[in-house]
Scaffold this motif. Structure first.
Motif, PDB file in Angstrom:
ATOM      1  N   TRP A  72      -7.191  -9.669   9.044  1.00  0.00           N
ATOM      2  CA  TRP A  72      -7.194  -9.580   7.582  1.00  0.00           C
ATOM      3  C   TRP A  72      -8.663  -9.476   7.153  1.00  0.00           C
ATOM      4  O   TRP A  72      -9.496 -10.271   7.612  1.00  0.00           O
ATOM      5  N   THR A  83     -12.257  -0.498   0.012  1.00  0.00           N
ATOM      6  CA  THR A  83     -12.492  -1.320  -1.168  1.00  0.00           C
ATOM      7  C   THR A  83     -12.552  -2.779  -0.729  1.00  0.00           C
ATOM      8  O   THR A  83     -12.259  -3.110   0.418  1.00  0.00           O
ATOM      9  N   ALA A  84     -12.905  -3.659  -1.658  1.00  0.00           N
ATOM     10  CA  ALA A  84     -13.004  -5.087  -1.344  1.00  0.00           C
ATOM     11  C   ALA A  84     -11.670  -5.804  -1.472  1.00  0.00           C
ATOM     12  O   ALA A  84     -11.617  -7.032  -1.424  1.00  0.00           O
ATOM     13  N   THR A  85     -10.574  -5.051  -1.619  1.00  0.00           N
ATOM     14  CA  THR A  85      -9.251  -5.671  -1.664  1.00  0.00           C
ATOM     15  C   THR A  85      -8.795  -6.022  -0.250  1.00  0.00           C
ATOM     16  O   THR A  85      -9.387  -5.585   0.739  1.00  0.00           O
ATOM     17  N   GLN A  86      -7.729  -6.797  -0.154  1.00  0.00           N
ATOM     18  CA  GLN A  86      -7.240  -7.246   1.144  1.00  0.00           C
ATOM     19  C   GLN A  86      -6.726  -6.075   1.975  1.00  0.00           C
ATOM     20  O   GLN A  86      -5.913  -5.275   1.518  1.00  0.00           O
ATOM     21  N   HIS A  87      -7.212  -5.973   3.196  1.00  0.00           N
ATOM     22  CA  HIS A  87      -6.742  -5.000   4.178  1.00  0.00           C
ATOM     23  C   HIS A  87      -6.289  -5.766   5.417  1.00  0.00           C
ATOM     24  O   HIS A  87      -6.672  -6.920   5.624  1.00  0.00           O
ATOM     25  N   ALA A 145       0.842  -1.195   0.000  1.00  0.00           N
ATOM     26  CA  ALA A 145       0.000   0.000   0.000  1.00  0.00           C
ATOM     27  C   ALA A 145       0.875   1.241   0.000  1.00  0.00           C
ATOM     28  O   ALA A 145       1.925   1.288   0.628  1.00  0.00           O
ATOM     29  N   THR A 157     -11.670  -8.140   3.976  1.00  0.00           N
ATOM     30  CA  THR A 157     -12.186  -7.502   2.759  1.00  0.00           C
ATOM     31  C   THR A 157     -13.600  -7.001   3.005  1.00  0.00           C
ATOM     32  O   THR A 157     -14.221  -6.417   2.111  1.00  0.00           O
ATOM     33  N   GLU A 187      -2.059  -2.984   6.018  1.00  0.00           N
ATOM     34  CA  GLU A 187      -2.267  -3.423   4.635  1.00  0.00           C
ATOM     35  C   GLU A 187      -3.519  -2.744   4.118  1.00  0.00           C
ATOM     36  O   GLU A 187      -4.536  -2.689   4.814  1.00  0.00           O
ATOM     37  N   GLY A 188      -3.447  -2.199   2.897  1.00  0.00           N
ATOM     38  CA  GLY A 188      -4.599  -1.525   2.313  1.00  0.00           C
ATOM     39  C   GLY A 188      -4.408  -0.023   2.289  1.00  0.00           C
ATOM     40  O   GLY A 188      -3.620   0.537   3.057  1.00  0.00           O
ATOM     41  N   GLU A 189      -5.162   0.625   1.396  1.00  0.00           N
ATOM     42  CA  GLU A 189      -5.022   2.078   1.230  1.00  0.00           C
ATOM     43  C   GLU A 189      -5.680   2.861   2.356  1.00  0.00           C
ATOM     44  O   GLU A 189      -5.060   3.692   2.993  1.00  0.00           O
TER      45      GLU A 189
END
Length: 581
Positions: free
Chosen positions: A509, A568-572, A2, A511, A529-531
């Protein structure tokens, strides 16, 4: 990975229902408000009690310009003689360059009773002729006045002023070594001033922020007290600060868009309420206060009742960054055990810590634990020899070097020899007594000031645990990740800190939204992790708080349930720290 160029370096807490004029900005507006409060040109006493580090001359000059009939009294002449103060402080300051002993003083112990009495008489006499101001550290000991102003100052700004030549409050030492000034503040002056500030907090009619020279902010007392209380009912961020160091790297400069003047940035302090600021937004006027004020004034709501019962009004968890990407190794070091720190320095708990890898280059590594079979006497003999002119220490002959990857989490309980290697961006999660690092070897370097950094080999010898060896690290530190729970779009893991440490860390973790519960302890949360993500209240109890990659959010115990929602639905992923109860 990120990106973090959205990293907010000046986060603020919007004060709900801040009335019009709850805070004003600029010396003209500040002087007008204070002048009106003491009755304009009529006789009245204005008391400005200041934290050490506040520029008293700036305040006196500004008020004098706006109120030409104002008679100004300082309080320094009522203090004890310098020799008497030095004798009083000697056993707490010690002769060490870095470490002292926690001092129990109250503000009145620094003043002569007869000096305060004489000053009170002079103020009474002058007040019969016109408006009077009493300005200084401890001014309320002379009189609380008709209007009481508390002029506060965050400790990070005090440190910057020390470096620029400002003397300490209790002595005239403008050219003294910064570390000795800091020691005097940490062990004596700030503790005394915090006790005094807390005594005045509920009495103050106004709070004055002079953190930025020439740009003061003044908040009404009731508005400030309501804002500090409201902060414990919602997640919030403190204002981070950054500092260069001899081993510092370039990752934070690039990704956080930090100023280019410094040669590097070694440290980023993202959650150290004792030294960070808190920005409170009163209807567009931002007032900067020490974040420690929230801890001191509302410790149970912030920390949780059981955490407060254990630690008192101290924030026990610290999050900070160590950047060695493009830099060098940290000093080889060890932290004191609880018994040692209590006996030697008067601290009630010690600096257990862990390294969470936010970023790791191909050569990233952590030095941790003695190699199996290494005798402490042999190690310290090699350390002593290395400190002789031209000496070197073959660190890897004595200490394990472990490869590090992104999201690895290394536990470092007190008594374990360790340091971060180069090519790492570490999120350091630790207990808060943050100056108690016993450096054993500094790779033959000097500090940025050209002076060798202080080493404390004798202290290190007294606390290093020889059982913390290769086998111990492999058995208790490496790969310590255990699944805890999971649901649709999320999973929770326990990772990191050792069973001897009081901090509990959980990684999520996700999404999809994840619900957390403070469970009686303050939470400290970082997005690893993630924006971006948002912290929401399931019941709408607080306004949503957005935070980005690498940003740390404090969630007070009083919040209870909260939900972390990915943008978003991405991994965070978040890493969350709390106190084990």
């Amino acid at each position: 990975m990120a990106k973090s160029r959205s990293y907010d370096k000046r986060p603020s807490v919007v004060v709900p229902d801040a009335g019009h004029g709850a805070a004003v900005r600029g010396w003209a507006a500040v002087a007008e408000r204070l002048g009106a409060a003491i009755g304009g040109g009529a006789a009245g006493v204005l008391t400005v009690d200041a934290y050490p580090g506040v520029d008293l001359d700036e305040i006196a000059a500004a008020l004098g310009r706006a109120l030409p009939d104002l008679a100004v009294f300082g309080v320094r002449d009522a203090m004890k003689e310098p020799a008497a103060i030095e004798a009083m402080l000697a056993r707490f300051l010690t002769t060490d360059r870095v470490f002292g002993y926690m001092a129990p003083f109250r503000m009145e112990e620094f003043f002569r009773p007869e000096g305060l009495a004489a000053l009170r008489a002079a103020v009474r006499e002058a007040a019969g002729r016109g408006p009077v101001a009493v300005i200084g550290v401890g001014a309320a000991l002379v009189t609380p006045g008709d209007v009481l102003v508390l002029a506060d100052m965050p400790r990070w700004e005090i440190q910057l002023r020390f470096r620029a030549g400002m003397p300490s409050w209790t002595c005239d030492n403008p050219g003294e070594d910064f570390l000795r000034k800091y020691k005097r503040g940490f062990f004596v002056e700030w503790r005394t001033a915090d006790r005094h500030k807390l005594d005045l907090f509920d009495q103050a009619d106004f709070f004055l922020d002079t953190t930025v020279r020439g740009d003061p902010r003044l908040a009404a007392g009731e508005a400030m007290r309501a804002a500090v209380a409201a902060t414990t009912r919602r997640p919030f961020r403190v204002v981070p600060f950054f500092d260069p160091g001899v081993w510092g790297g370039q990752w934070m400069r690039r990704e956080f868009e930090l100023p280019a003047e410094a040669p590097n940035y070694a440290w980023g302090f993202d959650c150290v309420p004792e030294e960070n600021s808190l920005l409170l937004d009163f209807g567009g006027v931002e007032v900067e206060i020490p974040a420690i004020n929230v801890v001191l004034r509302h410790p149970k709501a912030l920390l949780g009742e059981r955490v407060f019962a254990r630690f008192g009004a101290e924030f026990p968890i610290r999050f900070d960054f160590l950047d060695t990407i493009g830099g060098g190794n940290l000093s080889l070091q060890v932290h004191p055990t609880t018994d040692y720190i209590r006996q030697a320095f008067g601290m009630s708990y010690t600096q257990d810590e862990s390294y969470y890898m936010l970023e790791a280059g191909p050569d990233a590594a952590v030095y941790l634990g003695l190699k199996t079979g290494v005798a402490p006497d042999a190690f310290f003999a090699a350390v002593e020899e290395a400190h002789r002119p031209g000496g070197e220490l073959d660190v890897e002959a004595f200490v394990n070097r472990w490869p590090a990857r992104r999201h690895d989490h290394f536990s470092i309980p007190a008594g374990t020899v360790h340091c971060s290697g180069s090519d790492c961006l570490v999120l350091e999660i630790s207990a808060t007594p943050y100056i108690f690092t016993f450096k054993l070897w500094d790779w033959g370097r000097v500090g940025l000031d050209g002076v060798p950094r202080p080493l404390h080999v004798d202290h290190g010898r007294g606390v290093l645990d020889p059982e913390r060896d290769t086998a111990w690290v492999e058995r208790t530190v490496l790969g310590q990740v255990r699944p805890v729970a999971s649901g649709e779009g999320w999973r929770e893991e326990r990772t990191g800190l050792h069973e001897l440490e009081f901090i509990e860390t959980r990684r999520h973790w996700f999404t999809a939204p994840v619900t957390h519960e403070t469970g009686g302890s303050v939470h400290v949360v970082n997005l690893v992790e993630g924006e971006r993500a948002t912290i929401e209240s399931p019941t709408g109890a607080f306004a949503p708080v957005r935070f980005g990659f690498a940003e740390t959010v404090i969630v007070p115990a009083e919040v209870g349930a909260y939900r972390v929602v990915p943008d978003t639905a991405t991994q965070h992923a978040t890493i969350r720290a709390s106190v084990r109860l």
